[in-house]
Design an enzyme around this catalytic site. Sequence first.
Site, PDB file in Angstrom:
ATOM      1  N   ASP A 174     -45.300 -66.113 -43.696  1.00 47.40           N
ATOM      2  CA  ASP A 174     -46.057 -64.978 -43.149  1.00 47.40           C
ATOM      3  C   ASP A 174     -46.139 -65.083 -41.636  1.00 47.40           C
ATOM      4  O   ASP A 174     -46.820 -65.946 -41.100  1.00 47.40           O
ATOM      5  CB  ASP A 174     -47.480 -64.980 -43.731  1.00 47.40           C
ATOM      6  N   TYR A 219     -47.711 -62.841 -33.325  1.00 48.63           N
ATOM      7  CA  TYR A 219     -47.716 -64.311 -33.289  1.00 48.63           C
ATOM      8  C   TYR A 219     -46.671 -64.861 -32.311  1.00 48.63           C
ATOM      9  O   TYR A 219     -46.682 -66.041 -31.987  1.00 48.63           O
ATOM     10  CB  TYR A 219     -47.486 -64.927 -34.682  1.00 48.63           C
ATOM     11  N   LYS A 241     -45.392 -58.115 -39.406  1.00 47.75           N
ATOM     12  CA  LYS A 241     -46.401 -57.045 -39.270  1.00 47.75           C
ATOM     13  C   LYS A 241     -46.220 -56.305 -37.955  1.00 47.75           C
ATOM     14  O   LYS A 241     -45.842 -56.918 -36.956  1.00 47.75           O
ATOM     15  CB  LYS A 241     -47.822 -57.649 -39.295  1.00 47.75           C
ATOM     16  N   HIS A 300     -50.734 -54.311 -39.221  1.00 37.09           N
ATOM     17  CA  HIS A 300     -51.576 -55.488 -38.992  1.00 37.09           C
ATOM     18  C   HIS A 300     -53.073 -55.165 -39.038  1.00 37.09           C
ATOM     19  O   HIS A 300     -53.845 -55.914 -39.646  1.00 37.09           O
ATOM     20  CB  HIS A 300     -51.181 -56.115 -37.655  1.00 37.09           C
ATOM     21  N   LEU A 314     -58.398 -70.969 -46.042  1.00 39.42           N
ATOM     22  CA  LEU A 314     -59.187 -72.211 -45.943  1.00 39.42           C
ATOM     23  C   LEU A 314     -60.361 -72.024 -44.983  1.00 39.42           C
ATOM     24  O   LEU A 314     -60.952 -73.010 -44.525  1.00 39.42           O
ATOM     25  CB  LEU A 314     -58.304 -73.361 -45.454  1.00 39.42           C
ATOM     26  N   LYS A 357     -52.134 -72.065 -43.414  1.00 38.41           N
ATOM     27  CA  LYS A 357     -51.354 -72.498 -42.244  1.00 38.41           C
ATOM     28  C   LYS A 357     -51.655 -73.955 -41.939  1.00 38.41           C
ATOM     29  O   LYS A 357     -52.811 -74.391 -41.991  1.00 38.41           O
ATOM     30  CB  LYS A 357     -51.720 -71.628 -41.041  1.00 38.41           C
ATOM     31  N   SER A 358     -50.638 -74.717 -41.595  1.00 41.34           N
ATOM     32  CA  SER A 358     -50.850 -76.048 -41.045  1.00 41.34           C
ATOM     33  C   SER A 358     -49.612 -76.435 -40.252  1.00 41.34           C
ATOM     34  O   SER A 358     -48.502 -76.041 -40.609  1.00 41.34           O
ATOM     35  CB  SER A 358     -51.102 -77.074 -42.150  1.00 41.34           C
ATOM     36  N   ASN A 407     -51.059 -78.707 -49.359  1.00 45.80           N
ATOM     37  CA  ASN A 407     -51.474 -77.336 -49.685  1.00 45.80           C
ATOM     38  C   ASN A 407     -50.574 -76.690 -50.734  1.00 45.80           C
ATOM     39  O   ASN A 407     -50.953 -75.679 -51.332  1.00 45.80           O
ATOM     40  CB  ASN A 407     -51.506 -76.471 -48.419  1.00 45.80           C
TER      41      ASN A 407
HETATM   42  P1  NDP Z   1     -56.290 -71.238 -42.632  1.00 44.44           P
HETATM   43  O1  NDP Z   1     -57.478 -70.885 -43.446  1.00 44.44           O
HETATM   44  O2  NDP Z   1     -54.955 -71.294 -43.260  1.00 44.44           O
HETATM   45  O3  NDP Z   1     -56.620 -72.614 -41.909  1.00 44.44           O
HETATM   46  C1  NDP Z   1     -55.759 -73.206 -40.986  1.00 44.44           C
HETATM   47  C2  NDP Z   1     -56.497 -74.376 -40.326  1.00 44.44           C
HETATM   48  O4  NDP Z   1     -56.867 -75.319 -41.328  1.00 44.44           O
HETATM   49  C3  NDP Z   1     -55.662 -75.097 -39.316  1.00 44.44           C
HETATM   50  O5  NDP Z   1     -56.544 -75.511 -38.280  1.00 44.44           O
HETATM   51  C4  NDP Z   1     -55.118 -76.299 -40.077  1.00 44.44           C
HETATM   52  O6  NDP Z   1     -54.944 -77.404 -39.207  1.00 44.44           O
HETATM   53  C5  NDP Z   1     -56.251 -76.576 -41.061  1.00 44.44           C
HETATM   54  N1  NDP Z   1     -55.742 -77.078 -42.345  1.00 44.44           N
HETATM   55  C6  NDP Z   1     -54.675 -76.625 -43.043  1.00 44.44           C
HETATM   56  N2  NDP Z   1     -54.508 -77.323 -44.187  1.00 44.44           N
HETATM   57  C7  NDP Z   1     -55.487 -78.251 -44.212  1.00 44.44           C
HETATM   58  C8  NDP Z   1     -55.832 -79.276 -45.126  1.00 44.44           C
HETATM   59  N3  NDP Z   1     -55.115 -79.475 -46.230  1.00 44.44           N
HETATM   60  N4  NDP Z   1     -56.897 -80.052 -44.838  1.00 44.44           N
HETATM   61  C9  NDP Z   1     -57.624 -79.857 -43.708  1.00 44.44           C
HETATM   62  N5  NDP Z   1     -57.348 -78.892 -42.802  1.00 44.44           N
HETATM   63  C10 NDP Z   1     -56.284 -78.094 -43.048  1.00 44.44           C
HETATM   64  O7  NDP Z   1     -56.304 -70.235 -41.366  1.00 44.44           O
HETATM   65  P2  NDP Z   1     -55.371 -69.173 -40.669  1.00 44.44           P
HETATM   66  O8  NDP Z   1     -56.304 -68.356 -39.888  1.00 44.44           O
HETATM   67  O9  NDP Z   1     -54.233 -69.795 -39.974  1.00 44.44           O
HETATM   68  O10 NDP Z   1     -54.818 -68.265 -41.858  1.00 44.44           O
HETATM   69  C11 NDP Z   1     -53.620 -68.520 -42.550  1.00 44.44           C
HETATM   70  C12 NDP Z   1     -52.579 -67.474 -42.244  1.00 44.44           C
HETATM   71  O11 NDP Z   1     -53.068 -66.159 -42.528  1.00 44.44           O
HETATM   72  C13 NDP Z   1     -52.183 -67.368 -40.760  1.00 44.44           C
HETATM   73  O12 NDP Z   1     -51.374 -68.436 -40.330  1.00 44.44           O
HETATM   74  C14 NDP Z   1     -51.520 -66.021 -40.750  1.00 44.44           C
HETATM   75  O13 NDP Z   1     -50.209 -66.115 -41.305  1.00 44.44           O
HETATM   76  C15 NDP Z   1     -52.444 -65.222 -41.650  1.00 44.44           C
HETATM   77  N6  NDP Z   1     -53.483 -64.494 -40.892  1.00 44.44           N
HETATM   78  C16 NDP Z   1     -53.420 -63.127 -40.892  1.00 44.44           C
HETATM   79  C17 NDP Z   1     -54.331 -62.381 -40.200  1.00 44.44           C
HETATM   80  C18 NDP Z   1     -54.251 -60.922 -40.228  1.00 44.44           C
HETATM   81  O14 NDP Z   1     -54.945 -60.250 -39.455  1.00 44.44           O
HETATM   82  N7  NDP Z   1     -53.435 -60.331 -41.074  1.00 44.44           N
HETATM   83  C19 NDP Z   1     -55.410 -63.007 -39.393  1.00 44.44           C
HETATM   84  C20 NDP Z   1     -55.419 -64.457 -39.493  1.00 44.44           C
HETATM   85  C21 NDP Z   1     -54.491 -65.147 -40.230  1.00 44.44           C
HETATM   86  P3  NDP Z   1     -53.499 -77.972 -38.706  1.00 44.44           P
HETATM   87  O15 NDP Z   1     -52.581 -76.826 -38.507  1.00 44.44           O
HETATM   88  O16 NDP Z   1     -53.874 -78.675 -37.424  1.00 44.44           O
HETATM   89  O17 NDP Z   1     -53.030 -78.926 -39.767  1.00 44.44           O
END
Ligand code: NDP
Length: 275
Positions: free
Chosen positions: A46, A51, A76, A109, A191, A232-233, A242
């Site tokens: 995604d 981005y 998007k 978006h 998350l 996302k990570s 995940n």
């Molecule tokens: P998430 O809820 O996926 O959380 C991501 C955060 O959690 C990062 O800081 C990551 O750290 C941490 N994390 C990931 N896995 C773990 C784990 N197993 N244990 C502990 N911490 C963890 O947030 P996002 O906001 O990134 O949402 C996911 C995706 O949704 C985005 O990447 C995007 O593709 C989409 N999105 C869409 C939006 C929209 O308007 N349509 C808006 C926001 C997001 P690290 O990376 O440092 O490991």
Amino acid sequence: MSQVPHITLNNGVTMPQLGFGVWQVPDAEATAAVTTALEAGYRSIDTAALYANEAGTGKALAASGLPREELFVTTKVWNNDQGYDRTLRAFDTSLAKLGLDHVDLYLIHWPQPARGTYTDTWRALEKIAADGRARAIGVSNFHASHLERLFAEGTVVPAVNQIELHPQLPQAALRALHAEHGIATEAWSPLGQGKGLLDDPVIGAIARRLERTPAQVVLRWHLQLGNVVIPKSVTPSRIRENLDVFGFELSAEDMAALAALDDGTRHGPDPDTFG
Ligand code: NDP
């Protein structure tokens, strides 16, 4: 082999229920992150024009050597590019950056209701789908009122609405509306952006009992609700963690305990006013 189940969208296209989100991953790092995800077994990615990592994502897709039909790529259209002609141009730009001749899912978006352009934008998405350049089209951050307007004025019902959704914001009313209209619910920030939610003691207790991590418990909650999730990570061990959420189940009691965390927390802006 990936164990990720697929859901069937309202136009018959299938989509992995768990994918990999790349918001806030710089373009230069996106290639490595997406490569790690593909190697781990993710097949759905995604991204978004906003981005600024479609090019880095595309490089990883090409370098993977995976057949195109095994991949599910979402991007998007960004707010500034709404409107019929601008969206068609923005879509061409996204495809060029991704290095693809079609995407699997193209989304609006944000609705930006004050601008009044999302119905024209939707007509452009309908054209892109009719031309076979997006296998499915949908929206993101649409409230019920925005969806109702598309139902009235559009010819295609969105396949997906990608919305902020996690145990603190379970979006029950919108999920019910989606179910009524055959729209798949895709959870962004599944998350809770890793902030606070993963330290919650209720989630921690369930995780300890099941010998899983808090993130795995939260992702399992989504999957059992029927949501599509895109955690996302950029951390390779978390990317793999995940995806490893198919060998256990939450009980009805666990599901209820997570549902009780609903406190209306929104990490993102309100779709009625954003943009
Ligand atoms: P998430 O809820 O996926 O959380 C991501 C955060 O959690 C990062 O800081 C990551 O750290 C941490 N994390 C990931 N896995 C773990 C784990 N197993 N244990 C502990 N911490 C963890 O947030 P996002 O906001 O990134 O949402 C996911 C995706 O949704 C985005 O990447 C995007 O593709 C989409 N999105 C869409 C939006 C929209 O308007 N349509 C808006 C926001 C997001 P690290 O990376 O440092 O490991």
